[in-house]
Design an enzyme around this catalytic site. Structure first.
Site, short mmCIF file in Angstrom:
data_model
loop_
_atom_site.label_atom_id
_atom_site.label_comp_id
_atom_site.label_asym_id
_atom_site.label_seq_id
_atom_site.Cartn_x
_atom_site.Cartn_y
_atom_site.Cartn_z
N SER A 77 0.82 -1.21 0.00
CA SER A 77 0.00 0.00 0.00
C SER A 77 0.86 1.26 0.00
O SER A 77 2.02 1.25 0.40
CB SER A 77 -0.89 0.02 1.24
OG SER A 77 -1.71 -1.12 1.28
N1 SAH Z 1 -0.41 -4.85 3.90
C1 SAH Z 1 0.26 -5.30 2.70
C2 SAH Z 1 -0.56 -5.07 1.48
C3 SAH Z 1 -1.28 -6.24 1.17
S1 SAH Z 1 -2.23 -6.32 -0.31
C4 SAH Z 1 1.62 -4.68 2.57
O1 SAH Z 1 1.94 -3.77 3.33
O2 SAH Z 1 2.37 -5.12 1.70
C5 SAH Z 1 -3.49 -7.39 0.35
C6 SAH Z 1 -3.04 -8.77 0.72
O3 SAH Z 1 -4.19 -9.47 1.19
C7 SAH Z 1 -2.48 -9.58 -0.43
O4 SAH Z 1 -1.21 -10.06 -0.10
C8 SAH Z 1 -3.49 -10.72 -0.58
O5 SAH Z 1 -2.90 -11.93 -1.00
C9 SAH Z 1 -4.05 -10.82 0.82
N2 SAH Z 1 -5.35 -11.47 0.93
C10 SAH Z 1 -6.44 -11.35 0.13
N3 SAH Z 1 -7.44 -12.13 0.57
C11 SAH Z 1 -6.98 -12.77 1.69
C12 SAH Z 1 -7.54 -13.71 2.59
N4 SAH Z 1 -8.80 -14.18 2.48
N5 SAH Z 1 -6.78 -14.15 3.62
C13 SAH Z 1 -5.51 -13.70 3.79
N6 SAH Z 1 -4.92 -12.82 2.95
C14 SAH Z 1 -5.65 -12.35 1.91
#
Ligand code: SAH
Length: 231
Positions: A77
Site C-alpha cells: 500500500s
Molecule cells: N499490507 C500489505 C498489502 C497487502 S495487499 C503490505 O503492506 O504489503 C493485500 C493482501 O491481502 C495480499 O497479499 C493478498 O494476498 C491478501 N489477501 C487477500 N485475501 C486474503 C484472505 N482471504 N486471507 C488472507 N490474505 C488475503
C-alpha cells in the site's frame, strides 16, 4: 526495532514522513485527523520499506509515497494509507493486533513497531514466506504469521484489541473478524467491490458487543478473497 544494518535510508524515511503529514492535513476533511500520532510517524521513520519491495528498487522509488507491485497481482500500500490505517486503530502500545493480508509485511512491521504482539494472516504461501524472511531480517520478534484464509481470522489467539484488514471485503465485514475483536476494540477495513467504489471503514465494537461502521475515505485495494471461492 530494525537493526543497525537495515537503518540506512533514514533521510528518505524522514522525507516520507513529511509527505505523509502533508497528505494527512490535505485529507483531514474526510478523516477528521489533521495530524497523525507521533507513534505512527516514528514507526514509518523506522521501518526499512526498501527491503519489503521485490527487485531492490532505488530509494527514490522505495520511499515515494506511492503503492508498488509486490507480485502475484498484489500491492504494497501507499505509505500514507499504511499510516492512516495504523492511526485509525488508535494504538497506545501494549495491544494484541490481528492483520489480515500480510502481503510484503511492510504494514505488519509498522504495526509491530507500536503494538505488543502482531498476528498476521496471508493466503498466498509465496508472499507469506518472503514477508517472514524480510521481517526476520529486520529483527522483529513480536510478529506471528499464518498462511490461511483471513476471512476466518485467527481464532487460536483471539480476542484482539484491534484488527486491520488490508484487502477490500465486498459486502459485509467477515463475521469471524467481528467475533474475534474484543469489546471496546477497533477494526479498520476497506469495504467495496473489486473494481468499484471502496470505502476505508472504521468498525467499533462496544462493550455490549454491538458493531458499528464509520466511513472514512474512498480507497482502492486488492480484493479480500475467501479461499475456495476464487483464485
Ligand atoms: N499490507 C500489505 C498489502 C497487502 S495487499 C503490505 O503492506 O504489503 C493485500 C493482501 O491481502 C495480499 O497479499 C493478498 O494476498 C491478501 N489477501 C487477500 N485475501 C486474503 C484472505 N482471504 N486471507 C488472507 N490474505 C488475503
Amino acid at each position: 526495532m530494525a537493526n543497525n544494518t537495515e537503518m540506512n535510508h533514514k533521510a528518505e524515511r524522514i522525507a516520507l514522513t513529511r509527505a505523509i503529514e502533508h497528505e494527512a492535513s490535505e485529507t483531514a476533511a474526510w478523516t477528521g485527523r489533521t495530524t497523525f500520532n507521533a507513534r505512527v510517524i516514528r514507526a514509518i521513520a523506522e521501518v526499512p520499506r526498501h527491503l519489503f519491495i521485490p527487485g531492490a528498487p532505488p530509494p527514490g522509488i522505495a520511499y515515494a509515497n506511492r503503492p508498488q507491485p509486490i507480485g502475484l497481482g498484489q500491492t504494497i500500500s501507499q505509505p500514507y494509507i499504511v499510516a492512516l490505517m495504523t492511526e485509525l486503530l488508535d494504538l497506545n502500545g501494549g495491544e494484541k493486533v490481528l492483520e489480515i493480508g500480510t502481503g510484503s509485511g511492510y504494514q505488519t512491521a509498522v504495526l509491530a513497531e507500536i503494538a505488543d504482539e502482531v498476528y498476521s494472516v496471508e493466503r498466498f504461501a509465496d508472499l507469506a514466506a518472503s514477508a517472514r524472511a524480510t521481517l526476520a531480517k529486520c529483527g522483529y520478534s513480536n510478529i506471528h504469521m499464518s498462511c490461511s484464509d483471513g476471512t476466518q481470522g485467527w481464532a487460536e489467539h483471539a480476542p484482539y484489541d484491534a484488527i486491520m484488514v488490508t484487502a477490500a471485503a465486498d459486502g459485509a465485514v467477515p463475521h469471524a473478524l467481528i467475533e474475534q475483536l474484543k469489546p471496546g476494540g477497533r477494526m479498520v477495513i476497506p469495504l467495496g467491490p473489486r473494481h468499484g467504489p471502496q470505502m476505508l471503514t472504521v468498525g467499533l465494537k462496544d462493550q455490549t458487543g454491538r458493531f458499528t461502521k464509520h466511513p472514512v475515505l474512498p480507497v482502492s485495494f486488492v480484493p479480500l478473497v475467501s479461499l475456495g471461492k476464487e483464485g
